[in-house]
Scaffold this motif. Structure first.
Motif, PDB file in Angstrom:
ATOM      1  N   LYS A 157     -43.631 -17.382  14.948  1.00 42.93           N
ATOM      2  CA  LYS A 157     -44.471 -18.478  15.444  1.00 42.93           C
ATOM      3  C   LYS A 157     -44.859 -19.440  14.325  1.00 42.93           C
ATOM      4  N   GLU A 158     -45.170 -18.910  13.156  1.00 42.41           N
ATOM      5  CA  GLU A 158     -45.585 -19.727  12.003  1.00 42.41           C
ATOM      6  C   GLU A 158     -44.955 -19.156  10.740  1.00 42.41           C
ATOM      7  N   PRO A 159     -43.711 -19.552  10.451  1.00 43.78           N
ATOM      8  CA  PRO A 159     -43.023 -18.995   9.280  1.00 43.78           C
ATOM      9  C   PRO A 159     -43.682 -19.418   7.964  1.00 43.78           C
ATOM     10  N   GLN A 160     -44.094 -18.424   7.215  1.00 47.21           N
ATOM     11  CA  GLN A 160     -44.690 -18.654   5.897  1.00 47.21           C
ATOM     12  C   GLN A 160     -44.067 -17.668   4.923  1.00 47.21           C
ATOM     13  N   GLU A 161     -43.761 -18.153   3.727  1.00 47.80           N
ATOM     14  CA  GLU A 161     -43.087 -17.334   2.724  1.00 47.80           C
ATOM     15  C   GLU A 161     -43.903 -16.093   2.344  1.00 47.80           C
ATOM     16  N   GLY A 162     -45.206 -16.243   2.185  1.00 47.31           N
ATOM     17  CA  GLY A 162     -46.037 -15.094   1.824  1.00 47.31           C
ATOM     18  C   GLY A 162     -45.982 -14.002   2.880  1.00 47.31           C
ATOM     19  N   GLN A 163     -45.959 -14.404   4.117  1.00 49.06           N
ATOM     20  CA  GLN A 163     -45.879 -13.441   5.213  1.00 49.06           C
ATOM     21  C   GLN A 163     -44.503 -12.768   5.237  1.00 49.06           C
ATOM     22  N   ARG A 164     -43.455 -13.538   4.973  1.00 49.54           N
ATOM     23  CA  ARG A 164     -42.103 -12.958   4.921  1.00 49.54           C
ATOM     24  C   ARG A 164     -42.029 -11.918   3.812  1.00 49.54           C
ATOM     25  N   ARG A 165     -42.623 -12.229   2.671  1.00 41.81           N
ATOM     26  CA  ARG A 165     -42.630 -11.276   1.546  1.00 41.81           C
ATOM     27  C   ARG A 165     -43.456 -10.026   1.878  1.00 41.81           C
ATOM     28  N   LEU A 204     -44.070  -5.143  13.891  1.00 39.51           N
ATOM     29  CA  LEU A 204     -43.631  -5.929  15.048  1.00 39.51           C
ATOM     30  C   LEU A 204     -44.531  -7.153  15.222  1.00 39.51           C
ATOM     31  N   GLN A 205     -45.838  -6.950  15.125  1.00 37.16           N
ATOM     32  CA  GLN A 205     -46.773  -8.074  15.245  1.00 37.16           C
ATOM     33  C   GLN A 205     -46.659  -9.034  14.067  1.00 37.16           C
ATOM     34  N   ASP A 206     -46.426  -8.509  12.871  1.00 34.49           N
ATOM     35  CA  ASP A 206     -46.220  -9.366  11.699  1.00 34.49           C
ATOM     36  C   ASP A 206     -44.987 -10.253  11.895  1.00 34.49           C
ATOM     37  N   CYS A 207     -43.925  -9.669  12.410  1.00 36.37           N
ATOM     38  CA  CYS A 207     -42.697 -10.434  12.660  1.00 36.37           C
ATOM     39  C   CYS A 207     -42.927 -11.488  13.733  1.00 36.37           C
ATOM     40  N   LYS A 208     -43.671 -11.130  14.749  1.00 38.26           N
ATOM     41  CA  LYS A 208     -43.977 -12.085  15.820  1.00 38.26           C
ATOM     42  C   LYS A 208     -44.765 -13.270  15.263  1.00 38.26           C
ATOM     43  N   SER A 221     -37.484  -6.347  11.085  1.00 37.33           N
ATOM     44  CA  SER A 221     -38.137  -6.795   9.854  1.00 37.33           C
ATOM     45  C   SER A 221     -37.111  -7.290   8.840  1.00 37.33           C
ATOM     46  N   GLN A 222     -36.008  -6.571   8.746  1.00 36.02           N
ATOM     47  CA  GLN A 222     -34.947  -6.981   7.824  1.00 36.02           C
ATOM     48  C   GLN A 222     -34.361  -8.332   8.248  1.00 36.02           C
ATOM     49  N   ALA A 223     -34.236  -8.553   9.546  1.00 30.87           N
ATOM     50  CA  ALA A 223     -33.728  -9.841  10.039  1.00 30.87           C
ATOM     51  C   ALA A 223     -34.668 -10.978   9.625  1.00 30.87           C
ATOM     52  N   VAL A 224     -35.971 -10.745   9.698  1.00 28.66           N
ATOM     53  CA  VAL A 224     -36.924 -11.766   9.261  1.00 28.66           C
ATOM     54  C   VAL A 224     -36.763 -12.029   7.771  1.00 28.66           C
ATOM     55  N   VAL A 225     -36.658 -10.975   6.988  1.00 26.99           N
ATOM     56  CA  VAL A 225     -36.499 -11.126   5.538  1.00 26.99           C
ATOM     57  C   VAL A 225     -35.198 -11.856   5.212  1.00 26.99           C
TER      58      VAL A 225
END
Length: 190
Positions: free
Chosen positions: A93-101, A85-89, A120-124
């Protein structure tokens, strides 16, 4: 008209998802978004209203809304779910490809019956990066796939784990969505 839902009618929106038969008996594609929102809310067609907002709002607003909606139930999430949840948050706030992966890898460790899984799936699936492995050709998700996952997350959080407060939960999350639609931060005071 809402600042973040700038449509005169719902024709474009209804081309991306289907409402239930009950909802379709009350609204049509010629209705203004405000009218659809009001009818679905008044008739307590909360599943439909969640899908409507998830398809009507811009992608980052949808994901921000979903994060905030799931934070309402943070007392029921496992430590891994809270971390996701915190990772998605952070990603919103700051979309980065490494974080999405990284989110993509972590979500494999939780059940697909969890609201956090669907967030999490929605973010991916948000469309900013490939769904294929890093060393494979780029494959983007189908349009609005993130919307379906986000709606699944919010609707799942409303009832799983089971509790008696799902109606007040929906009212809170719809207040957040309406605030977002009007250009606000989409957060409620707790």
């Amino acid at each position: 008209m809402y600042k973040k839902i700038p449509f005169q009618d719902c024709k474009t929106l209804f081309g991306h998802f289907e409402l239930s038969e009950d909802a379709m008996a009350l609204v049509n594609e010629g209705n203004a978004p405000k009218d659809v929102i009001d009818v679905l809310y008044d008739k307590a067609l909360f599943l439909d209203l969640t899908h409507f907002y998830c398809h009507a709002l811009p992608m980052r607003e949808v994901l921000w809304w979903t994060v905030n909606a799931l934070e309402i139930r943070e007392d029921v999430w496992t430590p891994l779910e809270l971390q996701l949840l915190q990772d998605c948050k952070r990603w919103v706030k700051e979309p980065q490809e490494g974080q999405r992966r990284a989110i993509e890898q972590k979500l494999k460790r939780i059940k697909n019956t969890s609201a956090i899984f669907w967030l999490s799936q929605a973010v991916v699936w948000n469309g900013s990066g490939s769904l294929a492995p890093i060393d494979a050709p780029v494959v983007f998700p189908k349009a609005f796939l993130y919307s379906k996952a986000a709606a699944g997350a919010i609707n799942t959080a409303a009832v799983v784990p089971e509790w008696k407060s799902y109606t007040s939960y929906y009212k809170s999350v719809f207040a957040m969505a309406l605030d977002l639609a009007n250009g606000g931060p989409g957060m409620i005071k707790r």
